[in-house]
Scaffold this active site. Structure first.
Site, mmCIF file in Angstrom:
data_model
loop_
_atom_site.group_PDB
_atom_site.id
_atom_site.type_symbol
_atom_site.label_atom_id
_atom_site.label_comp_id
_atom_site.label_asym_id
_atom_site.label_seq_id
_atom_site.Cartn_x
_atom_site.Cartn_y
_atom_site.Cartn_z
ATOM 1 N NE ARG A 59 -5.961 -7.621 -10.476
ATOM 2 C CZ ARG A 59 -5.240 -7.025 -9.516
ATOM 3 N NH1 ARG A 59 -5.730 -6.886 -8.296
ATOM 4 N NH2 ARG A 59 -4.040 -6.573 -9.759
ATOM 5 C CE1 TYR A 65 -2.235 7.485 -1.129
ATOM 6 C CE2 TYR A 65 -1.824 5.542 0.209
ATOM 7 C CZ TYR A 65 -2.703 6.414 -0.407
ATOM 8 O OH TYR A 65 -4.043 6.209 -0.310
ATOM 9 C CG HIS A 84 -8.493 1.795 -7.891
ATOM 10 N ND1 HIS A 84 -8.779 3.068 -7.427
ATOM 11 C CD2 HIS A 84 -7.474 1.348 -7.111
ATOM 12 C CE1 HIS A 84 -7.973 3.363 -6.418
ATOM 13 N NE2 HIS A 84 -7.166 2.331 -6.209
ATOM 14 C CG PHE A 85 -4.089 -0.612 -10.691
ATOM 15 C CD1 PHE A 85 -3.346 -0.671 -11.854
ATOM 16 C CD2 PHE A 85 -4.534 -1.797 -10.129
ATOM 17 C CE1 PHE A 85 -3.085 -1.874 -12.472
ATOM 18 C CE2 PHE A 85 -4.286 -3.015 -10.735
ATOM 19 C CZ PHE A 85 -3.559 -3.049 -11.919
ATOM 20 C CG HIS A 86 -4.759 0.924 -15.895
ATOM 21 N ND1 HIS A 86 -4.924 -0.306 -15.323
ATOM 22 C CD2 HIS A 86 -3.694 0.809 -16.734
ATOM 23 C CE1 HIS A 86 -4.021 -1.147 -15.803
ATOM 24 N NE2 HIS A 86 -3.248 -0.495 -16.667
ATOM 25 C CG HIS A 88 -1.871 1.293 0.866
ATOM 26 N ND1 HIS A 88 -2.830 1.393 -0.122
ATOM 27 C CD2 HIS A 88 -1.749 2.528 1.381
ATOM 28 C CE1 HIS A 88 -3.280 2.628 -0.174
ATOM 29 N NE2 HIS A 88 -2.646 3.340 0.725
HETATM 30 FE FE1 HAS Z 1 -5.771 2.023 -4.587
HETATM 31 C C1 HAS Z 1 -6.021 -1.380 -5.058
HETATM 32 C C2 HAS Z 1 -7.982 1.870 -2.005
HETATM 33 C C3 HAS Z 1 -5.387 5.411 -4.037
HETATM 34 C C4 HAS Z 1 -3.043 2.062 -6.680
HETATM 35 N N1 HAS Z 1 -4.742 0.618 -5.687
HETATM 36 C C5 HAS Z 1 -5.027 -0.726 -5.759
HETATM 37 C C6 HAS Z 1 -4.103 -1.354 -6.643
HETATM 38 C C7 HAS Z 1 -3.233 -0.383 -7.072
HETATM 39 C C8 HAS Z 1 -3.653 0.847 -6.464
HETATM 40 C C9 HAS Z 1 -2.043 -0.580 -7.988
HETATM 41 O O1 HAS Z 1 -9.107 -0.287 -0.139
HETATM 42 C C10 HAS Z 1 -4.134 -2.837 -7.035
HETATM 43 C C11 HAS Z 1 -3.118 -3.661 -6.356
HETATM 44 C C12 HAS Z 1 -3.210 -5.075 -6.833
HETATM 45 O O2 HAS Z 1 -2.565 -5.386 -7.835
HETATM 46 O O3 HAS Z 1 -3.977 -5.858 -6.255
HETATM 47 N N2 HAS Z 1 -6.577 3.397 -3.305
HETATM 48 C C13 HAS Z 1 -7.481 3.137 -2.356
HETATM 49 C C14 HAS Z 1 -7.884 4.370 -1.687
HETATM 50 C C15 HAS Z 1 -7.151 5.379 -2.271
HETATM 51 C C16 HAS Z 1 -6.321 4.741 -3.272
HETATM 52 C C17 HAS Z 1 -8.878 4.517 -0.586
HETATM 53 N N3 HAS Z 1 -4.482 3.456 -5.234
HETATM 54 C C18 HAS Z 1 -4.478 4.785 -4.869
HETATM 55 C C19 HAS Z 1 -3.386 5.463 -5.509
HETATM 56 C C20 HAS Z 1 -2.717 4.515 -6.250
HETATM 57 C C21 HAS Z 1 -3.424 3.266 -6.071
HETATM 58 C C22 HAS Z 1 -3.067 6.921 -5.321
HETATM 59 C C23 HAS Z 1 -1.516 4.630 -7.100
HETATM 60 C C24 HAS Z 1 -0.858 5.711 -7.354
HETATM 61 N N4 HAS Z 1 -6.810 0.549 -3.728
HETATM 62 C C25 HAS Z 1 -7.613 0.685 -2.631
HETATM 63 C C26 HAS Z 1 -8.075 -0.646 -2.198
HETATM 64 C C27 HAS Z 1 -7.514 -1.573 -3.065
HETATM 65 C C28 HAS Z 1 -6.735 -0.791 -4.008
HETATM 66 C C29 HAS Z 1 -8.944 -0.969 -1.069
HETATM 67 C C30 HAS Z 1 -7.685 -3.094 -3.039
HETATM 68 C C31 HAS Z 1 -8.695 -3.517 -4.006
HETATM 69 C C32 HAS Z 1 -8.778 -5.005 -4.127
HETATM 70 O O4 HAS Z 1 -9.807 -5.561 -3.730
HETATM 71 O O5 HAS Z 1 -7.826 -5.654 -4.597
HETATM 72 C C33 HAS Z 1 -7.171 6.839 -1.873
HETATM 73 O O6 HAS Z 1 -5.887 7.248 -1.520
HETATM 74 C C34 HAS Z 1 -7.737 7.737 -2.934
HETATM 75 C C35 HAS Z 1 -7.905 9.160 -2.454
HETATM 76 C C36 HAS Z 1 -8.132 10.107 -3.590
HETATM 77 C C37 HAS Z 1 -9.071 11.060 -3.649
HETATM 78 C C38 HAS Z 1 -9.172 11.946 -4.850
HETATM 79 C C39 HAS Z 1 -8.842 13.403 -4.556
HETATM 80 C C40 HAS Z 1 -8.800 14.205 -5.802
HETATM 81 C C41 HAS Z 1 -7.747 14.953 -6.212
HETATM 82 C C42 HAS Z 1 -7.831 15.637 -7.552
HETATM 83 C C43 HAS Z 1 -7.573 17.111 -7.525
HETATM 84 C C44 HAS Z 1 -7.789 17.723 -8.863
HETATM 85 C C45 HAS Z 1 -6.861 18.425 -9.555
HETATM 86 C C46 HAS Z 1 -7.216 18.885 -10.940
HETATM 87 C C47 HAS Z 1 -5.500 18.730 -9.054
HETATM 88 C C48 HAS Z 1 -10.039 11.247 -2.541
HETATM 89 C C49 HAS Z 1 -6.539 15.147 -5.380
HETATM 90 C C50 HAS Z 1 -7.465 20.338 -10.996
HETATM 91 C C51 HAS Z 1 -7.726 20.730 -12.376
HETATM 92 C C52 HAS Z 1 -8.475 21.794 -12.738
HETATM 93 C C53 HAS Z 1 -8.676 22.066 -14.151
HETATM 94 C C54 HAS Z 1 -9.162 22.674 -11.760
HETATM 95 CU CU CU Z 2 -3.951 0.197 -0.953
#
Ligand code: HAS
Ligand code: CU
Length: 578
Positions: A442, A232, A379-381, A228
């Protein structure tokens, strides 16, 4: 002030090498990516399905270990030297860690690729998670170990710069970019301890034949202890670029330096004690532990929400400096013709969607619906495959000219490239999420399962597959344009001043935040305590029941629901009191 290369020519060379290596890894990862999508969607098939796992392992490892982390070390070197305004302490040490990482990556990469060569008995078709009982050739693990030690030394290098700077500037606040590097690296040191134990203590000796077996649940749990926080580790350099570069490109200044510090501290504290949210479906870990981990995970959303707020506020500030007004019409005053800006902004937008699918993953009960389906790659793409990868590519349009002093080969193509990535990923992620909801798995070359009809309420399988294939093709095209642009830029004869290597001062600076935020020892200590709290009992219970080296006894013993037990006792005593 001029370009980065004018001030730090030696460091610029190292950073360039890191970036170029990362681009080579990206190219390799991309080729395997498109091959496997076209294969599993049955559009173009020229590999044998038996080789699918070699392809998938190569795609995963080249992308999420090599591409991301080589880019990170370049980025962090830029951040530390720029913000401390001092060169690295000892270039030969810096080249040493870079070399170690490269040798490690080559060893692991070649071991994976040898899986295609039938006459050689070397392979590592274990996917990027290398779960036992899947076993790789020992060289796969040895390469990984070298690579990780390389990153440890890189971290030491940046800490060394900071210590040297601190001696000369004892009363100053840590500059924000360096602060981001240090907190990220402390998180990485804590996280990688688990993978070091897993590889050196179990998997490597087992692959060498020293042990007959390992405890699969134990090595899986150690993997996710690391697995995990690694997500980050990919994200934090991208966040760093959003905090430092996006406001600059938008013509403004970072809204709040203290908030950015809080965000990075929260990541340091909360990234590790949540790894078990990848194991909700694993038998052998009590439901109570999973519940605690779910709660921690929900807290971990906070730093990303803070980031969304701060970064968007900074961009809006920039737009308003340049005539933007209204509730939303300020969006029109943003530099949409700048590929570096547009790419990062689109990456941010997609991350909002990826964050939401992450929240769904994180819910213990909903996870049962999506786990091991194509939803998870969806999700992760969006997260690593777009928020991180697109940010890195877009940032390169500014960084590479800074590091080379050469003009970007083609701005219009760069713009087209970032938009293509966005469009391609929209198709692909949409298809993957929806496919996951109807239960398409997957990690398989043959998802069709003869005789089984997927419920087509969310679209026919044919349509979903077509979207997936179109998405992957657009992404591959986008990647080709990126690499072409980088290649031509690297050899571009026309040198042009790439602009100043300055990060604008924040609107609310470090002096507005309590000094305790800079107390690295304190945050490290709290992070370690949280990890101990989160992992001691689950690990103890896994080891006490499955043994350090696993079967022999039961591999997946029955789970005891400690929390239910605890709640029951608490309720009964409360009832007794009333
Ligand atoms: Fe995840 C599975 C939960 C974030 C990557 N995640 C994965 C896997 C990967 C991955 C690679 O709880 C698969 C692993 C495998 O092979 O089995 N993930 C989360 C949660 C978050 C999260 C709660 N994941 C990430 C990030 C990753 C990533 C970041 C890579 C970089 N994930 C999970 C869970 C699994 C999981 C379970 C297991 C699933 C399973 O069953 O196998 C959080 O950190 C997400 C928080 C993000 C937000 C979004 C905030 C929005 C922002 C945008 C701002 C906008 C801007 C644009 C800057 C709340 C910051 C402005 C533009 C203008 C024009 C104004
Ligand atoms: Cu995770």
């Amino acid at each position: 002030m001029g370009a980065y290369i004018d001030h730090f020519p030696r460091e610029a060379k190292l950073i360039r090498s890191a970036f170029y290596t990362s681009f080579i890894m990206l190219a390799l990862g991309g080729i395997f990516g498109v091959i496997q999508t076209l294969h599993r969607t049955d559009v173009v098939r020229f590999i044998d399905s038996a080789d699918y796992y070699t392809v998938l392992t190569a795609h995963g490892v080249f992308m999420v270990i090599a591409f991301t982390i080589f880019f990170l070390v370049g980025m962090f070197t830029w951040a530390v030297t720029t913000s401390l305004e001092r060169p690295l302490e000892d270039m030969s040490f810096s080249w040493l860690w870079f070399l170690m990482m490269t040798v490690g990556a080559v060893i692991t990469g070649v071991t994976i690729l040898l899986g295609f060569v039938e006459s050689v008995d070397v392979s590592a078709d274990v996917l990027f998670t290398f779960y036992a009982p899947l076993q790789a050739h020992p060289l796969f693990y040895i390469g990984l170990v070298l690579f990780v030690i390389g990153t440890w030394l890189a971290g030491a290098d940046w800490f060394r710069s900071w210590w040297a700077w601190k001696r000369e500037n004892p009363d100053e606040r840590i500059p924000l970019p360096t602060f981001m590097v240090l907190t990220t690296m402390i998180m990485w040191y804590i996280a990688t301890l688990a993978i070091a134990v897993s590889i050196l203590g179990f998997l490597l000796p087992w692959s060498l034949g020293i042990f007959d077996h390992v405890n699969p649940l134990l090595t899986r749990t150690l993997f996710w202890f690391f697995g995990h926080p690694i997500v980050y580790f990919w994200l934090m350099p991208a966040y760093m670029m959003w905090y430092l570069l996006l406001p600059k490109f938008a013509g403004g200044r970072l809204f709040s330096d203290p908030l950015a510090r809080v965000v990075f501290i929260l990541f340091l504290l909360l990234s590790t004690p949540v790894g078990i949210h990848h194991q909700y479906m694993d038998p052998g870990i009590a439901e109570g532990f999973k519940f605690i981990v779910m709660t921690n995970t929900m807290f971990l959303l906070l730093p990303s929400f803070l980031t969304a707020f701060t970064v968007v506020a900074s961009i809006e500030h920039g737009a308003r400096q340049h005539g933007g007004d209204g509730y939303f019409s300020w969006l029109k005053s943003l530099p949409w013709r700048e590929p570096a800006f547009t790419g990062m902004a689109l990456a941010g937008l997609m991350f909002a969607a990826g964050g939401f699918s992450g929240m769904i993953n994180a819910g213990m009960n909903i996870n049962y619906l999506v786990h091991n389906t194509l939803w998870v790659p969806g999700h992760f793409h969006l997260t690593v495959g777009t928020a991180v990868a697109l940010t890195f590519m877009a940032g390169s349009y500014w960084l590479i000219p800074q590091m080379t002093g050469r003009k970007l080969a083609s701005k219009p193509i760069a713009l087209l490239q970032v938009v293509l990535w966005f469009v391609g990923m929209t198709f692909m992620a949409n298809s993957m999420h929806r496919s996951g909801l109807i239960g398409i798995p997957r990690r398989t070359a043959e998802p069709q399962y003869q005789g089984f009809e997927f419920e087509a309420a969310l679209g026919s399988v044919g349509e979903l597959n077509a979207q997936l294939a179109i998405g992957a093709t657009l992404l591959f095209l986008s990647l080709t344009l990126f690499l072409w642009n980088m290649l031509i830029t690297a050899f571009n004869k026309s040198a042009e001043s790439p602009g100043e290597n300055v990060i604008p001062t924040p609107l609310s600076g470090p002096d507005d935040s309590p000094a305790v935020l800079d107390n690295m020892k304190l945050w490290t200590a709290i992070a370690v305590v949280l990890v101990i709290l989160a992992y001691t009992l689950p690990l103890a219970s896994i080891i006490s029941r499955g043994g350090l080296l696993g079967p022999g006894g039961d591999a997946f013993p029955v789970s005891i629901d400690y929390l239910t037990l605890f709640a029951q006792v608490a309720l009964e005593s409360a009832a007794g009191l009333v």
